[in-house]
Write an enzyme that holds these catalytic residues in place. Structure first.
Site, PDB file in Angstrom:
ATOM      1  N   HIS A   1       3.606  10.171  12.340  1.00  0.00           N
ATOM      2  CA  HIS A   1       3.016   9.037  13.051  1.00  0.00           C
ATOM      3  C   HIS A   1       4.139   8.138  13.552  1.00  0.00           C
ATOM      4  O   HIS A   1       5.263   8.178  13.050  1.00  0.00           O
ATOM      5  CB  HIS A   1       2.017   8.243  12.195  1.00  0.00           C
ATOM      6  CG  HIS A   1       2.557   7.616  10.949  1.00  0.00           C
ATOM      7  ND1 HIS A   1       3.042   8.325   9.872  1.00  0.00           N
ATOM      8  CD2 HIS A   1       2.644   6.315  10.580  1.00  0.00           C
ATOM      9  CE1 HIS A   1       3.400   7.508   8.900  1.00  0.00           C
ATOM     10  NE2 HIS A   1       3.187   6.272   9.312  1.00  0.00           N
TER      11      HIS A   1
ATOM     12  N   HIS B   1       0.805  -1.222   0.000  1.00  0.00           N
ATOM     13  CA  HIS B   1       0.000   0.000   0.000  1.00  0.00           C
ATOM     14  C   HIS B   1       0.838   1.272   0.000  1.00  0.00           C
ATOM     15  O   HIS B   1       0.300   2.355  -0.235  1.00  0.00           O
ATOM     16  CB  HIS B   1      -0.966   0.001   1.190  1.00  0.00           C
ATOM     17  CG  HIS B   1      -0.323   0.142   2.533  1.00  0.00           C
ATOM     18  ND1 HIS B   1       0.161  -0.933   3.249  1.00  0.00           N
ATOM     19  CD2 HIS B   1      -0.079   1.242   3.310  1.00  0.00           C
ATOM     20  CE1 HIS B   1       0.651  -0.514   4.400  1.00  0.00           C
ATOM     21  NE2 HIS B   1       0.520   0.805   4.464  1.00  0.00           N
TER      22      HIS B   1
END
Length: 313
Positions: A186, A121
């Protein structure tokens, strides 16, 4: 000559595919998805003949048995298909990919190439939402953003310069879209491969080393580990990064070390390398942020931004 007609930076999160129902009621998630939709409309209007997608690989195509800093897919490319992302063969612009490889070699970049590249992804999430019909041939560029030592931000910036030169000197007349996939801030619950301590750490390192022919066997526990992580997002870092992106000068970011990026914005923020390369490839451009949302459920500062080359550049 071919030319870049649009640049798009887009965060990715497979949790948007697998756990959308958990956030479908939330304004922040809907605003981010709307930003992707607006970017998709701009991509359609730009009518690209080819797309260069710069992204990461989350140990589903590259593993610790061999981890290049930069890899260009020049022939067959296959999506892993995890978490509802595109799987199977993907169209590749082999001519442009080979031109990029020769240009990198001429610029003293020791990049790897693959005639049978598997991507996850880190590449396919952007294709899924920006080019859902998968009908534009691409050049997949995978940067190592998770297995230190990482290529420096300055090196990724230089990669963008070579990419622009390759496109403009390919002897064709193509309209090229450049997509940066990943980031922003993140922190993933991923260990350094050389300092695994807990049982989960050791499991992940084992998966990253031995998963070449069996990565799916590790998926369930991998996702459990990620889902259990607490969000660690730095909106101040993200907004400053986007501000600099629109100003067309990321030198403040490029000057930072990998350790500084990780301390300030998390190990997942190393994916801004793709944005740095995309921005440099665009050169003089006007930009817009279509969405920015620090979405705790996806443990990521999620952004969508577009850059359009200024006339005459």
């Amino acid at each position: 000559m071919s030319r870049i007609v649009l640049g798009v930076g887009a965060s990715h999160s497979t949790l948007m595919n697998t756990n959308w129902d958990e956030v479908a009621h939330r304004d922040d998630a809907r605003r981010f998805r709307a930003g992707l939709g607006e970017a998709r409309e701009l991509v359609e209007a730009a009518r690209p003949d080819a797309v260069v997608v710069i992204g990461s690989n989350h140990f589903r195509g590259f593993f610790l048995d061999l981890m290049p800093a930069f890899t260009v897919g020049v022939a067959e490319c296959v999506g892993s298909g995890e978490s509802g992302t595109p799987g199977g063969p993907l169209p590749v612009d082999t001519d442009l990919a080979r031109k990029l490889m020769w240009s990198l070699s001429d610029a003293d970049f020791d990049a790897a190439f693959s005639l049978r590249l598997q991507v996850d992804h880190g590449i396919t999430h952007a294709l899924q939402y920006l080019l859902p019909d998968l009908d534009v041939p691409m050049v997949p560029v995978v940067m190592n953003m998770f297995a230190p030592p990482l290529p420096s931000l300055a090196r990724c910036d230089a990669f963008g310069t070579v990419l622009r030169r390759a496109i403009e000197s390919d002897g064709q007349d193509k309209r090229v879209l450049v997509v940066a996939s990943g980031g922003l801030s993140h922190r993933l619950p991923w260990p350094k491969w050389f300092s695994a301590m807990s049982d989960d750490d050791r499991f992940l390192v084992e998966a990253w080393l031995n998963g070449r022919d069996s990565w799916k066997d590790y998926e369930v526990r991998r996702r459990q580990i990620i889902r259990a992580a607490e969000a660690d997002i730095n909106p101040e870092f993200d907004r400053r990064f986007l501000e600099l992106l629109l100003e067309g000068d990321l030198s403040e970011i490029v000057a930072k070390s990998s350790a500084e990026i990780e301390e300030e914005a998390g190990n997942g923020a190393q994916e801004i390398r793709s944005w740095v390369a995309m921005s440099r490839a665009l050169g003089a451009a006007k930009g817009r942020v279509l969405a920015y949302e620090p979405i705790d459920t996806w443990i990521t500062g999620m952004a969508v931004a577009v850059l359009e080359p200024l006339p005459g550049t």
